[in-house]
Design an enzyme around this catalytic site. Sequence first.
Site, PDB file in Angstrom:
ATOM      1  N   SER A 199      40.385 -38.725  71.336  1.00 35.16           N
ATOM      2  CA  SER A 199      40.675 -38.895  72.760  1.00 35.16           C
ATOM      3  C   SER A 199      39.465 -38.407  73.553  1.00 35.16           C
ATOM      4  O   SER A 199      38.577 -37.758  73.005  1.00 35.16           O
ATOM      5  CB  SER A 199      41.889 -38.058  73.135  1.00 35.16           C
ATOM      6  N   LYS A 200      39.463 -38.711  74.831  1.00 38.63           N
ATOM      7  CA  LYS A 200      38.334 -38.292  75.677  1.00 38.63           C
ATOM      8  C   LYS A 200      38.138 -36.784  75.620  1.00 38.63           C
ATOM      9  O   LYS A 200      37.038 -36.292  75.485  1.00 38.63           O
ATOM     10  CB  LYS A 200      38.577 -38.718  77.124  1.00 38.63           C
ATOM     11  N   ARG A 201      39.277 -36.089  75.716  1.00 42.70           N
ATOM     12  CA  ARG A 201      39.205 -34.626  75.722  1.00 42.70           C
ATOM     13  C   ARG A 201      38.564 -34.121  74.425  1.00 42.70           C
ATOM     14  O   ARG A 201      37.910 -33.095  74.374  1.00 42.70           O
ATOM     15  CB  ARG A 201      40.613 -34.062  75.871  1.00 42.70           C
ATOM     16  N   HIS A 202      38.784 -34.863  73.364  1.00 41.54           N
ATOM     17  CA  HIS A 202      38.286 -34.419  72.073  1.00 41.54           C
ATOM     18  C   HIS A 202      36.969 -35.060  71.683  1.00 41.54           C
ATOM     19  O   HIS A 202      36.573 -35.002  70.540  1.00 41.54           O
ATOM     20  CB  HIS A 202      39.353 -34.671  71.002  1.00 41.54           C
ATOM     21  N   GLY A 203      36.329 -35.736  72.622  1.00 40.74           N
ATOM     22  CA  GLY A 203      34.973 -36.189  72.306  1.00 40.74           C
ATOM     23  C   GLY A 203      34.701 -37.675  72.399  1.00 40.74           C
ATOM     24  O   GLY A 203      33.580 -38.103  72.170  1.00 40.74           O
TER      25      GLY A 203
END
Length: 474
Positions: A242-246
């Site tokens: 996900s975006k939060r995770h990269g």
Amino acid sequence: MSSPVVTRFAPSPTGFLHIGGARTALFNWAFAKNQDGKMLLRIEDTDRERSTEEAVAAILEGLKWLGLEWDGAAVSQYSRVTRHREMAEELLKRGKAYYCYCTPAELDAMRAKAEAERRPIRYDGTWRDRDPSTAPAGIKPVVRFRAPQDGETVIQDHAQGRVVIPNKDLDDLIILRSDGNPTYNLSVVVDDHDMGVTHIIRGVDHLTNAARQMQIYMAMGWDVPSMTHVPLIHGPDGAKLSKRHGALGVEAYRAMGYLPAALRNYLARLGWSHGDDEIFSTEQLVEWFTLGGIGKSAARFDFAKLENLNGHYIRHTPDSELLLHFKSFLPHVEGGEALLEALTPELETKLLLSLPGLKERAKTLVELMASARYLFAKRPLSLDDKANALLNEEGKAALKGAHEVLAAAAEWSGPALEAAVKAHAEAAGMKLGKIAQPLRAALTGTSTSPGIFDVLEVLGPEESLGRIADQLKN
Ligand code: GLU
């Protein structure tokens, strides 16, 4: 002698160069370099609605920043559309493709029937063996590939192993739409063939395409390139990234203050390994890179690991080189432009002098920027809340004492000043921190900074004493 290795990176310019794409590019690049071969770049811009010039520019810029230069000029897939059409004609001529006159309503019915029978949706071959002279009037046909119906398609994949796909699972793919536009799988095969690509390295999400593409190669009588389908990158929790995770564009990593060499090292370890080696140079990566080193299971993206690795690279980059990275990073981060403009040659010298201290604590260039900010600050400094609190009555008294000691210092160097201030603290029966913290507040406007004696040395006597005096005036 076998033919020279040619790899290619083939991004679709529908968005930024995302982290998975960057890793694919890195693997293609490292393998080409390892083999003394070439890595070509093909921009897969046939989707005219979704492809943008900005995305092309971002991809080229991202690759350059990461140090993954390609050989020759980038090829636009769209510019080759005539050639793709010709090859569709050629397949028709060879009887390996045929016109299909199914109407949208017929295709819908086909789909509904398959759904009702709980079968996978596939083209049923209506026009495969039908005489085109029986075609209904007014229907513009598509061209479909006459896919083999029996047997299986086998991919000897360097990462996935032997992948067997029963041909009955692959229907007759459209290769030319009714508007005359070629479809993706045809274009990729024709381009890879024409560009002389010997090794395809890409994401495992293209594995089914690979089987279809192999069938087209065989129908054309062309050599099938070696295939490597790299496992996906997952988030730290094992779920889709996900975006939060990269799942971000390379330019986001640039703005977060990662060094290209650190990111290369980190990306290399996402899905590829060389024994237990975690930290290695790009030269070592090139020397060690083999397709066999690519694993089969999904890699996990871990920001903490990337940060630590980046910290390692920052500490081990020579100061003058780090300064160059820092300067080219500034335009990409909020507030960075202003710092770059303020960077006079004099200030640059100070920055360089302070780097040995600063880089010990910074995991990213963003952190480096935060800790170097005091150098750029103009007198009188504006203090943050914590710094203000440190300059209470007691703090100011300590600062006044320090000012006297510093003003009398015979030698302006970190160690000499440290000795003088320590002696003063001892004589006054004070803990060093009681003096160092107000000093830090006055000199940097913050409560955290690199070693305060380094700060004094770098700022020099005039600026240091001036900053201290400014706070004593209030
Ligand atoms: N354009 C495709 C993508 O961006 C890659 C196609 C390929 O490597 O064959 O996913």
